[in-house]
Design an enzyme around this catalytic site. Structure first.
Site, PDB file in Angstrom:
ATOM      1  N   LYS A   1      72.339  73.818   9.379  1.00 37.10           N
ATOM      2  CA  LYS A   1      71.314  74.686   8.774  1.00 37.10           C
ATOM      3  C   LYS A   1      70.007  74.432   9.501  1.00 37.10           C
ATOM      4  CE  LYS A   1      70.960  77.693   5.403  1.00 37.10           C
ATOM      5  NZ  LYS A   1      72.027  78.543   4.831  1.00 37.10           N
TER       6      LYS A   1
ATOM      7  N   ASP B   1      69.075  83.564   6.530  1.00 33.62           N
ATOM      8  CA  ASP B   1      69.058  82.970   5.185  1.00 33.62           C
ATOM      9  C   ASP B   1      67.767  83.501   4.551  1.00 33.62           C
ATOM     10  OD1 ASP B   1      70.566  80.786   3.489  1.00 33.62           O
ATOM     11  OD2 ASP B   1      68.458  80.334   3.212  1.00 33.62           O
TER      12      ASP B   1
HETATM   13  P1  NDP Z   1      66.292  87.027   1.008  1.00 37.37           P
HETATM   14  O1  NDP Z   1      65.135  86.430   1.687  1.00 37.37           O
HETATM   15  O2  NDP Z   1      66.845  88.327   1.483  1.00 37.37           O
HETATM   16  O3  NDP Z   1      66.007  87.188  -0.556  1.00 37.37           O
HETATM   17  C1  NDP Z   1      65.687  86.094  -1.331  1.00 37.37           C
HETATM   18  C2  NDP Z   1      65.443  86.548  -2.746  1.00 37.37           C
HETATM   19  O4  NDP Z   1      65.344  85.405  -3.596  1.00 37.37           O
HETATM   20  C3  NDP Z   1      64.149  87.313  -2.893  1.00 37.37           C
HETATM   21  O5  NDP Z   1      64.260  88.219  -3.959  1.00 37.37           O
HETATM   22  C4  NDP Z   1      63.170  86.182  -3.225  1.00 37.37           C
HETATM   23  O6  NDP Z   1      62.019  86.617  -3.906  1.00 37.37           O
HETATM   24  C5  NDP Z   1      64.015  85.299  -4.099  1.00 37.37           C
HETATM   25  N1  NDP Z   1      63.527  83.908  -3.971  1.00 37.37           N
HETATM   26  C6  NDP Z   1      63.489  83.180  -2.840  1.00 37.37           C
HETATM   27  N2  NDP Z   1      62.958  81.974  -3.068  1.00 37.37           N
HETATM   28  C7  NDP Z   1      62.665  81.958  -4.375  1.00 37.37           C
HETATM   29  C8  NDP Z   1      62.101  80.984  -5.218  1.00 37.37           C
HETATM   30  N3  NDP Z   1      61.708  79.770  -4.745  1.00 37.37           N
HETATM   31  N4  NDP Z   1      61.963  81.302  -6.525  1.00 37.37           N
HETATM   32  C9  NDP Z   1      62.355  82.500  -6.985  1.00 37.37           C
HETATM   33  N5  NDP Z   1      62.890  83.473  -6.236  1.00 37.37           N
HETATM   34  C10 NDP Z   1      63.043  83.197  -4.947  1.00 37.37           C
HETATM   35  O7  NDP Z   1      67.430  85.895   1.045  1.00 37.37           O
HETATM   36  P2  NDP Z   1      69.002  86.037   0.838  1.00 37.37           P
HETATM   37  O8  NDP Z   1      69.301  87.122  -0.122  1.00 37.37           O
HETATM   38  O9  NDP Z   1      69.623  86.043   2.168  1.00 37.37           O
HETATM   39  O10 NDP Z   1      69.339  84.617   0.186  1.00 37.37           O
HETATM   40  C11 NDP Z   1      69.404  84.406  -1.232  1.00 37.37           C
HETATM   41  C12 NDP Z   1      70.232  83.166  -1.519  1.00 37.37           C
HETATM   42  O11 NDP Z   1      71.563  83.356  -1.008  1.00 37.37           O
HETATM   43  C13 NDP Z   1      69.746  81.879  -0.878  1.00 37.37           C
HETATM   44  O12 NDP Z   1      70.049  80.796  -1.727  1.00 37.37           O
HETATM   45  C14 NDP Z   1      70.580  81.770   0.394  1.00 37.37           C
HETATM   46  O13 NDP Z   1      70.677  80.438   0.851  1.00 37.37           O
HETATM   47  C15 NDP Z   1      71.902  82.281  -0.143  1.00 37.37           C
HETATM   48  N6  NDP Z   1      72.855  82.760   0.858  1.00 37.37           N
HETATM   49  C16 NDP Z   1      72.515  83.727   1.765  1.00 37.37           C
HETATM   50  C17 NDP Z   1      73.451  84.192   2.658  1.00 37.37           C
HETATM   51  C18 NDP Z   1      73.158  85.290   3.618  1.00 37.37           C
HETATM   52  O14 NDP Z   1      74.075  85.703   4.330  1.00 37.37           O
HETATM   53  N7  NDP Z   1      71.946  85.818   3.676  1.00 37.37           N
HETATM   54  C19 NDP Z   1      74.815  83.635   2.715  1.00 37.37           C
HETATM   55  C20 NDP Z   1      75.098  82.676   1.651  1.00 37.37           C
HETATM   56  C21 NDP Z   1      74.127  82.270   0.792  1.00 37.37           C
HETATM   57  P3  NDP Z   1      60.615  86.758  -3.088  1.00 37.37           P
HETATM   58  O15 NDP Z   1      60.766  88.004  -2.280  1.00 37.37           O
HETATM   59  O16 NDP Z   1      59.589  86.836  -4.147  1.00 37.37           O
HETATM   60  O17 NDP Z   1      60.496  85.528  -2.242  1.00 37.37           O
HETATM   61  O1  2IT Z   2      74.207  79.967   3.405  1.00 42.76           O
HETATM   62  C1  2IT Z   2      74.867  80.650   4.201  1.00 42.76           C
HETATM   63  O2  2IT Z   2      76.095  80.593   4.249  1.00 42.76           O
HETATM   64  C2  2IT Z   2      74.148  81.549   5.103  1.00 42.76           C
HETATM   65  N1  2IT Z   2      72.928  81.638   5.010  1.00 42.76           N
HETATM   66  C3  2IT Z   2      74.889  82.330   6.157  1.00 42.76           C
HETATM   67  C4  2IT Z   2      75.171  81.464   7.352  1.00 42.76           C
HETATM   68  C5  2IT Z   2      75.779  82.166   8.535  1.00 42.76           C
HETATM   69  O3  2IT Z   2      75.926  81.479   9.558  1.00 42.76           O
HETATM   70  O4  2IT Z   2      76.096  83.351   8.457  1.00 42.76           O
END
Ligand code: NDP
Ligand code: 2IT
Length: 448
Positions: free
Chosen positions: A129, A169
């Protein structure tokens, strides 16, 4: 969750001493250790090979300065991280988080979890990461580009298509991946699949954008079916409104669920008629706005400040898709009291240990993050395959592969939970199944 095994307790204590002031990392390690007790009791060979001591120590930790010039001509400095945790089963793989809360402990917890998640996908990917405490909010496009270029100028020394392949992420989407890819290619003078989540015109995979949210629903659908339930007609809460949340909503709705709430870090919206996901997509993906702006589209919806309140809305299924520790013991108890039957995690480690204890004590069907959200990285693995063969599959082909992978992940969790005497405990099943593959590979490769 309490660990009783003396060896695991001692190793946890040593891990705490060696990694002070990193509570999220210790939380992730403790959860895995809790699940591994019955494995360790059967597998003295893995203890003798020092597999666990090696697993909790990253293979490499890179911390670097990221200087960039803002729109006023002033130099700003952020801190960059890449934690290459484990490469036993494949090249390091994992996303890049850009958020002001990022520090070593966050990146280490995410990198540690990624080892087991990537193992569960069935694809050959190690765990890593990266990220930075850079805050993308309110930055101009030029500032984002200069930050991403500076970040990659240093990171490019340590990654490569067969070595370490970062992705998105929180705070890192297609735009940021594009700028990072361009800078890598420029410095290294090679066009390779060094990042995933790329744009479709330059090697990105169809369905990668949708993959984590869709995969979450594919996994949850399997878990529901195994317990005589389905999404159809269920009331669903989805926290967050980013990449994962949006596509979880799209797929849950297509399965007949009624999603009534979504959120961001400022507050949440409640729409009793069901979320208008086209409006959310426009607000978040096109305008980069706030979830509160939903009221401009639906005047009869409600907006409430604060993120925790979303868990007080009565629901059947909760899909936390925002960030770590967003559901604490108190929120979990409210979910249970209000009749929630299922919690399935799109975000990484969104439930505190107290929340997980509450789910398990109350018979909630619990889909743990490292299994339930593995569809994103699995599709990243498929993007790597397509880049390697210099070909691209159709949306339907990738989506079908993703669907099959999520089914096989559920099966692996279910079977491992049963085999080790904890039927229905998919958290234990995910940790055990994810661990065993990596552990066997580490043992076979000798003490490295
Ligand atoms: P984005 O940046 O697209 O969206 C994040 C969302 O979560 C936004 O709505 C944001 O609100 C909110 N958020 C972030 N930090 C906080 C916080 N500290 N408190 C409250 N709300 C928060 O990220 P993703 O959708 O990609 O990621 C969301 C989650 O999914 C994370 O935990 C990530 O690690 C996990 N994940 C992502 C993957 C991917 O492929 N993208 C794969 C697997 C897991 P705001 O806009 O106000 O910051
Ligand atoms: O938490 C996760 O699995 C991710 N943010 C996606 C990682 C990736 O390499 O696609």
């Amino acid at each position: 969750m309490a660990i009783k095994n003396a060896y695991l307790l001692d190793l946890l204590e040593r891990t705490k001493k060696r990694n002070p002031n990193e509570p999220e990392f210790i939380q992730a390690v403790s959860e895995v250790f809790t699940s591994l007790e019955p494995v360790i009791e059967k597998r003295q060979d893995l203890v003798d090979a020092g597999v666990l001591e090696r697993l909790v120590e990253p293979e490499r930790q890179i911390i670097f300065r990221v200087p960039w010039v803002d729109d006023n001509g002033k130099t700003q400095v952020n801190r960059g991280f890449r934690i290459q945790f484990n490469s036993a089963i494949g090249p390091y793989k994992g996303g890049i988080r850009l958020h002001p809360s990022v520090y070593l402990g966050i990146i280490k917890f995410l990198g540690f979890e990624q080892i087991f998640k990537n193992s569960l996908t069935t694809l050959p990917m190690g765990g890593a990461k990266g990220g930075s405490d850079f805050d993308p909010k309110g930055k101009s496009d030029g500032e984002i580009m200069r930050f991403c270029q500076s970040f990659m100028t240093e990171l490019c020394k340590y990654i490569g298509a067969d070595c370490d392949v970062p992705a998105g992420d929180i705070g890192t989407g297609a735009r940021e991946i594009g700028y990072m890819f361009g800078q890598y290619k420029r410095i290294r003078n090679e066009w390779v699949g060094v990042l995933t989540g790329k744009g479709l015109t330059y090697g990105g995979s169809l369905a990668r954008t949708e993959a984590t949210g869709f995969g979450l629903c594919y996994f949850t659908k399997e878990m529901l079916a195994a317990n005589g339930m389905s999404f159809d007609g269920k009331t669903v809460l989805i926290s967050g409104s980013g990449n994962v949340a949006i596509y979880a909503c799209v797929k849950a709705q297509s399965y007949g669920a009624k999603v009534v709430a979504m959120s961001d870090s400022n507050g949440y919206i409640y729409d009793k008629n069901g979320i208008d996901i086209a409006a959310v997509k426009e607000i978040k993906e096109v305008k980069r706005g706030r979830i509160k702006d939903y009221l401009n589209y639906h005047k009869d919806a409600e907006y409430h400040e604060g993120c925790k309140g979303i868990w007080t809305i009565p629901c059947d299924i909760a899909l936390p898709c925002a960030t770590q520790n967003e559901i604490d013991g108190e929120s979990a108890a409210i979910l249970v009291k209000n009749g929630c039957k299922v919690v399935s995690e799109g975000a990484n480690m969104p439930s505190t240990p107290e929340a997980i204890d509450t789910y398990l004590a109350n018979g909630i069907l619990y889909g743990p993050a490292k299994a339930a959200n593995a569809g994103g990285v699995a599709t990243s693995g498929l993007e790597m395959s397509q880049n390697s063969i210099r070909y691209s599959w159709s949306f339907e082909e990738v989506d079908e592969k993703l669907h099959n992978i999520m089914k096989s992940i559920f099966k692996a969790c279910d079977e491992a939970a049963k085999e080790y005497g904890m039927p229905g405990n998919y958290m234990a099943g995910a940790n055990i199944a994810g661990f065993l593959k990596v552990a066997e590979a580490m043992k076979a490769q000798g003490n490295v």
